[in-house]
Write a protein that holds these residues in place. Structure first.
Motif, PDB file in Angstrom:
ATOM      1  N   PRO A 208       0.695  -1.368   0.057  1.00 48.60           N
ATOM      2  CA  PRO A 208      -0.035   0.023  -0.033  1.00 48.60           C
ATOM      3  C   PRO A 208       0.845   1.507  -0.013  1.00 48.60           C
ATOM      4  CG  PRO A 208      -0.732  -1.535   1.619  1.00 48.60           C
ATOM      5  CD  PRO A 208       0.584  -2.077   0.924  1.00 48.60           C
ATOM      6  N   GLY A 209       0.343   2.309  -0.744  1.00 48.89           N
ATOM      7  CA  GLY A 209       1.188   3.575  -0.756  1.00 48.89           C
ATOM      8  C   GLY A 209       2.282   3.666  -1.914  1.00 48.89           C
ATOM      9  N   THR A 213       0.665   0.461  -6.574  1.00 46.98           N
ATOM     10  CA  THR A 213      -0.589   0.490  -5.911  1.00 46.98           C
ATOM     11  C   THR A 213      -1.136   1.823  -6.085  1.00 46.98           C
ATOM     12  OG1 THR A 213       0.422  -1.011  -4.279  1.00 46.98           O
ATOM     13  CG2 THR A 213      -1.802   0.095  -3.752  1.00 46.98           C
ATOM     14  N   ARG A 214      -0.495   2.863  -6.055  1.00 42.54           N
ATOM     15  CA  ARG A 214      -1.072   4.234  -6.444  1.00 42.54           C
ATOM     16  C   ARG A 214      -1.827   4.280  -7.764  1.00 42.54           C
ATOM     17  NH1 ARG A 214       3.944   6.203  -4.121  1.00 42.54           N
ATOM     18  NH2 ARG A 214       4.453   7.471  -6.057  1.00 42.54           N
ATOM     19  N   ASP A 236      -5.819  -1.562  -1.701  1.00 39.23           N
ATOM     20  CA  ASP A 236      -4.768  -1.354  -0.474  1.00 39.23           C
ATOM     21  C   ASP A 236      -4.569  -2.830   0.352  1.00 39.23           C
ATOM     22  OD1 ASP A 236      -3.879   0.943  -0.923  1.00 39.23           O
ATOM     23  OD2 ASP A 236      -4.980   2.019   0.526  1.00 39.23           O
ATOM     24  N   ARG A 240      -1.460  -5.125   0.578  1.00 39.18           N
ATOM     25  CA  ARG A 240      -1.061  -5.508   1.976  1.00 39.18           C
ATOM     26  C   ARG A 240      -0.836  -7.171   2.235  1.00 39.18           C
ATOM     27  NH1 ARG A 240      -4.517  -3.204   4.475  1.00 39.18           N
ATOM     28  NH2 ARG A 240      -3.537  -1.057   4.502  1.00 39.18           N
ATOM     29  N   THR A 310       6.215   4.687   0.680  1.00 34.92           N
ATOM     30  CA  THR A 310       4.815   4.594   0.744  1.00 34.92           C
ATOM     31  C   THR A 310       4.703   6.474   0.430  1.00 34.92           C
ATOM     32  OG1 THR A 310       5.141   5.094   3.005  1.00 34.92           O
ATOM     33  CG2 THR A 310       4.837   2.658   2.155  1.00 34.92           C
ATOM     34  N   SER A 314      -0.971   7.852   2.827  1.00 36.32           N
ATOM     35  CA  SER A 314      -0.813   6.688   3.637  1.00 36.32           C
ATOM     36  C   SER A 314      -0.448   6.796   5.110  1.00 36.32           C
ATOM     37  CB  SER A 314      -0.265   5.524   2.985  1.00 36.32           C
ATOM     38  OG  SER A 314      -0.411   5.236   1.748  1.00 36.32           O
TER      39      SER A 314
END
Length: 555
Positions: A208-209, A213-214, A236, A240, A310, A314
Motif C-alpha cells: 500500500p502507498g 498501488t497508487r 490497499d 497488503r 509509501t 498513507s
C-alpha cells in the motif's frame, strides 16, 4: 478500399466498440517486432490497429462484425487485409505475430461452435507460427472492480455486448493458471482498467502507498462502474496481502518477446513508463505541455528517479485513524517546510516519504500562473480533506470541524498561520474564508477534474449509505431542535397572552379611575376645596384684603 473477406461466424448487423488505450499501445510498441506478418484477432481501437500496422509487414485483422470490417477496410485501404467472421472460421497460413489484446471472449459468432476457452486458445495457436510473438489478454473474473460492481449480473452488459458465459471450467481464473494454460513462455502484466499495466511479479511485491498501488488505484477509480465501496480500500487491502496481481481487471501475456519496462500507465494525455531499481523507480513520460482547467500537464517536472516508498497520504491516514495527533502535527510541520519550493500542484497521495525527507511522485500537473507555496499547500490539504472526510475514515477531530476550519487547522500545523475570517454581513451570508484556503480549494477541485477519477463521479454505495445515515442523524437532531424551539415559542405565546390580558385589565381600571377623577373635578365640593386650599396659602391677609377691596371698588 481493400477486399473484404467474409468467413464463417460473421455477425450483421453488429458492432463491437472498443476505446483507445494509450498505455496498451505503448506496451505493444515495445513488445512487437517489426516487419513481421501479423494477425490482429478481435475488436481493437483504430489508433491501436494503426500502431501495429506501422510496424508490421503484412497485417490481417479478424473481427466478427461485418459493419466494423467494412469501416476498417474503408479507413485503412490496401494496407490492411480485413476478415469478417469468427476465429474458428479463419483458415490461413501461420502468422509470425498474433495480437489478441481484447482476449478470446469476442471472437465467436452465433454460427460458431460452442468452443471452450481452451479450444479457442488451440484454434489461435494453430494460426501462430512456432516462433511467433503472441499477445493475448484474459479478463479476470475475480477482479476487484467486478466484485465491487453494484449492478446485478443482467445489467452489466447490454444486448450489443454479446459474450460467452464465464462458467467454463477450462478458463483460467488466476495469473498462475493463465501462465500454465499458455503453450508458450510468457511475460505477464496485470491490467488495471486498461489504464495501467504492471508486470505480474512487480504487482505481487507492491505494498500500500507504493507507486504500482497508487497507479492501480487511479486506474480503477477512472473506470465508469458504480461500485459498492471505495476502490482504494480494496486495492490497499490486496496489496497488503501481496495479492495486487490477483485483483486486476485482467492480464495480458506477451509470448516470444519481452517488453522493456515494468510499468505502463496512462497519465493525462501521455503514457508513463517505469522500471524497478534497487533504490526506487526509473521513470519516463512522453508528451508535451497541455493546458486544462487552469492547470498545465508538464511532463518535464516528473523526476527521472522516484524513491521506492509509501505515500504521505498513507502515513497521514494511518496517524489519523490511530488518533496520534502529535505525530500527525509533526509530519505536517515537516511537510510545510519541504513544500516551500514545490514546482507542481501538491498531492499527498503522490508525495513519497524518502527517509527523513520527501520526494515528488509522477504527477506532472502545474499551475498556469505562478502560485504561492501556501496556496499549493492548501490544495494538498483540501484534497486530503476530501479523501479523509468524504470516505468517512476515522480521525480524531470533532465531526462539526470540517471544511475550511479543518483545513485551516492543518495549515497551521504546517506553519501557515491564516488570518481570522471576516464575519458575515447578514445571517444568510457565510463568513469569508482566508485567501490561501479559498485558492487551495479551487486548485484541488481543478486537479480532481483533470485526473478523471471517481472523486467527481457518483459516490459508492457504502459512502452513500454513510452520508444518508449522517443526514438522518442530522435530521433527527434538527427535529429535536425544532421541537425545543416550538415549545419555547409556545411558552412565550402563553406568557404574551397572559400579559395581554393583564394589560387589558389595567386599561379598564385606568378608564374607570379617569372617569371618577373627571367627575370629582367637576363638582362644587372640589371647587370649594380648591378655594380653601389657595386661601390657606395666604401669608399676609391684610394685603390681600386691600387688593380685593380695590378690585371691588373698580368694578
Amino acid at each position: 478500399m481493400s477486399d473484404l473477406q467474409v468467413v464463417l461466424g460473421e455477425m450483421q448487423p453488429w458492432t463491437d466498440s472498443t476505446d483507445h488505450r494509450p498505455a496498451l499501445a505503448a506496451l505493444l510498441a515495445d513488445a512487437l517486432p517489426s516487419e513481421r506478418r501479423t494477425l490482429i484477432v478481435g475488436p481493437h481501437s483504430r489508433p491501436l490497429i494503426s500502431a501495429v500496422l506501422d510496424r508490421a509487414a503484412d497485417t490481417t485483422v479478424l473481427v466478427r462484425s461485418v459493419s466494423d470490417a467494412e469501416e476498417l477496410a474503408a479507413e485503412f485501404g490496401d494496407r490492411l487485409q480485413v476478415v469478417a467472421g469468427a476465429l474458428d472460421g479463419l483458415q490461413a497460413e501461420p502468422f509470425q505475430v498474433v495480437v489478441a489484446a481484447d482476449g478470446l471472449d469476442r471472437v465467436l459468432g452465433y454460427d460458431s461452435g460452442d468452443l471452450s476457452w481452451t479450444e479457442r486458445l488451440q484454434t489461435l495457436t494453430a494460426l501462430a507460427a512456432p516462433d511467433a510473438v503472441v499477445v493475448l489478454a484474459l479478463q479476470n473474473e475475480f477482479s476487484l472492480l467486478n466484485l465491487l460492481d453494484s449492478r446485478p449480473a443482467d445489467q452489466r452488459h447490454g444486448d450489443d455486448e454479446w459474450r460467452p458465459l464465464h462458467d467454463d471450467p477450462t478458463r483460467p481464473v488466476s495469473v498462475d493458471q493463465f501462465a500454465s494454460a499458455l503453450p508458450w513462455t510468457a511475460q505477464l502484466y496485470a491490467d488495471f482498467g486498461s489504464r495501467a499495466f504492471v508486470a505480474a511479479e512487480v504487482a505481487a511485491a507492491a505494498r500500500p502507498g507504493e507507486l504500482p498501488t497508487r497507479l492501480a488505484v487511479d486506474a480503477l477509480d477512472a473506470a465508469d462502474v458504480p461500485v459498492l465501496s471505495p476502490i482504494a480500500d480494496g486495492v490497499d487491502s490486496a496489496a497488503r496481502a501481496g495479492l495486487l496481481s490477483a485483483i486486476p481487471t485482467g492480464w495480458i501475456a506477451i509470448c516470444g518477446m519481452h517488453a522493456e519496462h515494468d510499468l505502463y500507465a496512462q497519465t493525462g494525455p501521455s503514457v508513463l513508463t517505469a522500471d524497478k531499481t534497487p533504490t526506487g523507480w526509473q521513470t519516463s513520460i512522453t508528451g508535451g505541455t497541455s493546458p486544462a482547467d487552469g492547470l498545465l500537464f508538464d511532463p518535464p517536472v516528473v523526476p527521472a528517479k522516484v524513491p521506492d516508498g509509501t505515500s504521505v497520504e498513507s502515513a497521514l491516514i494511518r496517524l489519523a485513524a490511530a488518533e496520534d495527533v502529535p505525530a500527525f502535527r509533526k509530519l505536517a510541520a515537516r511537510l510545510g517546510e519541504w513544500a516551500a519550493d514545490s514546482p507542481v500542484v501538491l498531492r499527498w497521495d503522490d508525495v513519497v516519504i524518502d527517509g527523513e525527507s520527501f520526494a515528488h511522485g509522477v504527477s506532472p500537473w502545474v499551475t498556469e500562473e505562478p502560485t504561492d507555496s501556501a496556496d499549493l499547500l492548501a490544495a494538498a490539504w483540501y484534497r486530503f480533506h476530501d479523501r479523509l472526510i468524504g470516505q468517512h475514515r476515522r480521525h480524531p477531530w470533532p465531526p462539526w470541524m470540517v471544511g475550511d476550519d479543518l483545513v485551516s487547522t492543518w495549515m497551521s500545523m504546517s506553519g501557515i498561520e491564516l488570518p481570522e475570517p471576516v464575519q458575515a454581513t447578514s445571517p444568510d451570508t457565510p463568513p469569508a474564508s482566508a485567501g490561501h484556503v479559498a485558492r487551495g480549494k479551487e486548485l484541488a477541485a481543478a486537479l480532481a477534474g483533470v485526473l478523471e477519477t471517481r472523486e467527481h463521479a457518483a459516490a459508492d454505495v457504502r459512502t452513500a449509505l454513510a452520508d444518508a445515515e449522517r443526514a438522518r442523524q442530522e435530521l433527527f437532531e434538527l427535529r429535536g431542535h425544532v421541537f425545543g424551539l416550538e415549545r419555547t415559542l409556545g411558552f412565550r405565546n402563553k406568557a404574551m397572552k397572559t400579559r395581554e390580558n393583564r394589560i387589558r385589565e389595567l386599561r379598564t381600571q385606568l378608564q374607570k379611575v379617569t372617569a371618577d377623577h373627571n367627575r370629582i373635578r367637576g363638582s362644587r365640593t372640589y371647587a370649594l376645596s380648591r378655594v380653601v386650599f389657595h386661601a390657606a396659602q395666604i401669608r399676609k391677609p391684610r394685603v390681600v384684603a386691600r387688593k380685593v377691596a380695590r378690585r371691588v371698588r373698580k368694578r
